[in-house]
Design an enzyme around this catalytic site. Structure first.
Site, PDB file in Angstrom:
ATOM      1  N   ARG A 169     -79.141 -55.581 -19.826  1.00 60.04           N
ATOM      2  CA  ARG A 169     -79.331 -56.620 -20.848  1.00 60.04           C
ATOM      3  C   ARG A 169     -79.543 -58.006 -20.209  1.00 60.04           C
ATOM      4  O   ARG A 169     -79.035 -59.014 -20.690  1.00 60.04           O
ATOM      5  CB  ARG A 169     -78.128 -56.712 -21.796  1.00 60.04           C
ATOM      6  N   SER A 240     -75.774 -55.769 -31.107  1.00 59.46           N
ATOM      7  CA  SER A 240     -74.574 -55.910 -30.259  1.00 59.46           C
ATOM      8  C   SER A 240     -74.326 -57.378 -29.969  1.00 59.46           C
ATOM      9  O   SER A 240     -75.208 -58.073 -29.454  1.00 59.46           O
ATOM     10  CB  SER A 240     -74.781 -55.196 -28.928  1.00 59.46           C
ATOM     11  N   GLU A 335     -73.869 -61.316 -25.928  1.00 56.31           N
ATOM     12  CA  GLU A 335     -75.232 -60.878 -25.619  1.00 56.31           C
ATOM     13  C   GLU A 335     -76.311 -61.815 -26.164  1.00 56.31           C
ATOM     14  O   GLU A 335     -77.265 -62.122 -25.453  1.00 56.31           O
ATOM     15  CB  GLU A 335     -75.437 -59.455 -26.152  1.00 56.31           C
TER      16      GLU A 335
END
Ligand code: EPU
Length: 342
Positions: A169, A240, A335
């Site tokens: 990520r 997320s 995130e």
């Protein structure tokens, strides 16, 4: 330069352009539907000393306040097959193409490789920034290059896979080169031969461990996502909210002895990845509502906004980070990218 000025509006509401549906506005705003408009718009910003902020589908950001300077939405479309050799083909997608629409388009064409990444929200241009991934596949597995334009200079640059410094990520565009480039196109290497990857446990279970076609994989991924993850078109969220933390073997073993049910996955570097959702759930947050924001009842990694501000969402995120640190000694990292925080 003045020819494009009329397309630049002032004080534009961004509520419909972020999937958390936070009310915030852009001081200046422009939708870029063609790569030819990029240079004049950058010149407009440079001439006025405006900071430039790029938005894609708005599905991975938190607007903590109004955005000063110029917000550009990259809406550049286009699908071009650049090279094709035997079963391999390289396809360039405009940054403004919707990710899932492209996954479906590729399946229809018999271009395989993207099916595990079905139903991820957002646009093509945003995909490399956080190296989107799901069900055992990451964008970097298929990535060839991207076309970008440096905001400060207007210089065009092609980034290959190494240049992007992809991680879990993560990419150079979340780190060293954050907010420095506009991504205008992404080239992916696809295959005319099905590329079957059903190792991810939830996917294997959904398919009953049987062999599957790319279309069946895509259907199964859509079904799992629809069961667990709220549709951003209905429920305001950014997927997320935290990445899954990696801890040392020593810390992992001590946590496993205290919490034998804790899931973990050993990484190639020897560290242990722990699902952030499990940690958050154990701290009692799953399904809880705090004023205008809540933790989703089916997936503890997802924060839901019920008409609150970006700051309210971030306050809940901080509360979760604090609780997980106190309980497990693990620092969660958020995130989505945060904009508009002074
Ligand atoms: N779990 C819980 N409680 C929950 C949900 C999950 O304890 O409420 C535990 C379970 O043990 C489960 C494990 O967490 O086995 C992993 O859950 P899941 O397979 O749903 O995946 P995840 O790690 O929570 C990641 C990605 C998702 C991606 C899925 C599937 C991150 C930060 N998230 O979630 O990506 O769809 O895997 O591959 O890596 C996104 O980035 O927005 C996103 C949705």
């Amino acid at each position: 330069m003045d020819a494009v000025a009329p397309e630049i509006s002032t004080n534009v509401a961004l509520t419909d352009m972020n999937t958390l549906r936070v009310s915030a506005s852009a001081e200046y705003f422009c939708r870029l539907s063609s790569v030819d408009l990029v240079q004049p718009v950058l010149q407009f910003a440079r001439a006025r000393g405006l900071t430039v902020t790029a938005l894609g589908g708005g599905s991975n950001l938190v607007l903590a306040g109004d955005i000063k300077g110029l917000v550009v939405v990259l809406d550049i479309k286009g699908i071009d097959v650049l090279a094709s050799e035997n079963e391999r083909l390289d396809v360039r997608f405009g940054a403004g193409e919707c990710w899932h629409t492209m996954v479906e388009h590729c399946l229809d064409q018999g271009w395989y490789g993207l099916e595990n990444l079905s139903l991820i929200p957002g646009n093509m241009g945003a995909a490399p920034i956080q190296n989107i991934g799901a069900y055992g596949v990451e964008l970097s597995d298929l990535f060839v290059s991207l076309d970008a334009i440096e905001i400060a200079t207007g210089q065009e640059r092609v980034f290959n896979r190494e240049d992007c410094e992809f991680g879990y990520r993560d990419s150079v565009f979340k780190q060293r080169l954050q907010n420095q480039y506009l991504i205008t196109a992404v080239t992916l290497r696809l295959s005319r031969q099905p590329q079957i990857n059903i190792n991810y446990p939830a996917l294997k279970d959904a398919l009953g461990g049987l062999q599957a076609s790319p279309q069946q994989i895509s259907d199964a991924v859509c079904q799992i996502r629809q069961q667990k993850l709220p549709d951003p078109a209905v429920t305001a969220n950014v997927g997320s909210f935290f990445t899954n933390p990696k801890v040392s073997e020593e810390q992992a073993l001590s946590l496993i002895s205290l919490h034998p049910n804790m899931p973990w996955h050993v990484q190639p570097d020897g560290r242990y990845k722990i699902p952030a959702a499990w940690l958050i759930e154990k701290c009692g947050f799953k399904g809880q509502r705090y004023g205008n924001v809540s933790v989703h009842q089916h997936q503890a990694l997802v924060l839901v906004n019920h008409g609150g501000t970006g700051l309210e969402v971030l306050v809940l995120a901080d509360k979760i980070v604090q609780a997980v640190a106190d309980e497990f000694g693990i620092d969660l990292v958020i995130e989505p990218r945060v904009y508009g925080r002074e």
